[in-house]
Scaffold this active site. Sequence first.
Site, mmCIF file in Angstrom:
data_model
loop_
_atom_site.group_PDB
_atom_site.id
_atom_site.type_symbol
_atom_site.label_atom_id
_atom_site.label_comp_id
_atom_site.label_asym_id
_atom_site.label_seq_id
_atom_site.Cartn_x
_atom_site.Cartn_y
_atom_site.Cartn_z
ATOM 1 N N ASP A 3 14.232 -77.573 -39.440
ATOM 2 C CA ASP A 3 12.862 -77.470 -39.951
ATOM 3 C C ASP A 3 12.335 -76.060 -39.704
ATOM 4 O O ASP A 3 12.916 -75.278 -38.952
ATOM 5 C CB ASP A 3 11.956 -78.560 -39.369
ATOM 6 C CG ASP A 3 11.799 -78.500 -37.862
ATOM 7 O OD1 ASP A 3 11.659 -77.393 -37.309
ATOM 8 O OD2 ASP A 3 11.793 -79.569 -37.234
ATOM 9 N N ALA A 4 11.253 -75.719 -40.346
ATOM 10 C CA ALA A 4 10.713 -74.357 -40.268
ATOM 11 C C ALA A 4 10.362 -73.964 -38.838
ATOM 12 O O ALA A 4 10.496 -72.798 -38.461
ATOM 13 C CB ALA A 4 9.485 -74.225 -41.170
#
Length: 186
Positions: free
Chosen positions: A41-42
């Site tokens: 994920d970011a």
Amino acid sequence: MPLILFNKPFQVMSQFSAHAERETLSDYIDIPNVYPAGRLDADSEGLLLLTDDGKLQHEISHPRRKQPKTYLAQVEGSASLPALQQLRDPLDLGDFVTQGSQARLIQEPEWMWPRNPPIRERKNQPTSWIALTISEGKNRQVRRMTAAVGLPTLRLVRIAIGPFSLATHPVLPGEWREVDPAELEK
């Protein structure tokens, strides 16, 4: 059939298609027809593997193949032995029960690059570092696991997938290198 080892920086999307607000893999990797074998994920940093071989991509990312993934998590609070044991045992996260994992308390890694921007720090709240190895990889699983035992994750860095590790194949955030896919068979 290249296999690319990439150290994904914080806030970079694990995709090549454009994103309205964030950098993507295309801002760092200019190799045609490679795709990530799994995602981060970011808010997570670290090791991402990319390939142009669909079979190899499946072998790396499919849960049945059980490629272990090792993460270093900086968590809020002091990690106790009971909390570490809870992380090692199957853990009920509501929508699924995790498999057992390896979890141990570690010192802050000296080789770790600084995060930009830095994590938030509270003067009255200590932090701990945990090395956690899982063979699943559900959405935000490590963050959910540490939160479930009362240790919210502040920083999450994946350092290894199967035999590929940032320790044995060092690259800085935003950098990549080609590795031999045959290492998966070892």
